[in-house]
Design a protein around this motif. Sequence first.
Motif: not given
Length: 75
Positions: A32, A20, A35-37
């Motif tokens: 992050h 990342l 939101e992304n996982y």
Amino acid sequence: MKVKAFGMVAEKLGKQELVLENPGNSDRLLEHLNENYPDLKGIKFSLAVNKKLCTEPSIIPIGAEVAILPPFSGG
């Protein structure tokens, strides 16, 4: 930056390491990740930066060793 995942966190991610962009601090990294996982939702996990648990918002220095740790107990 490389973020290592362990235990059930790695299982939910389907990998043991994420690459990342450094978000600058632990709060932004948590945002992050959430939101992304989405598979991480509902799992309690901890962040460690340079082998120290983040118990409060912490700066993530460039080149830091970051880990996502599953719940653990012991004494």
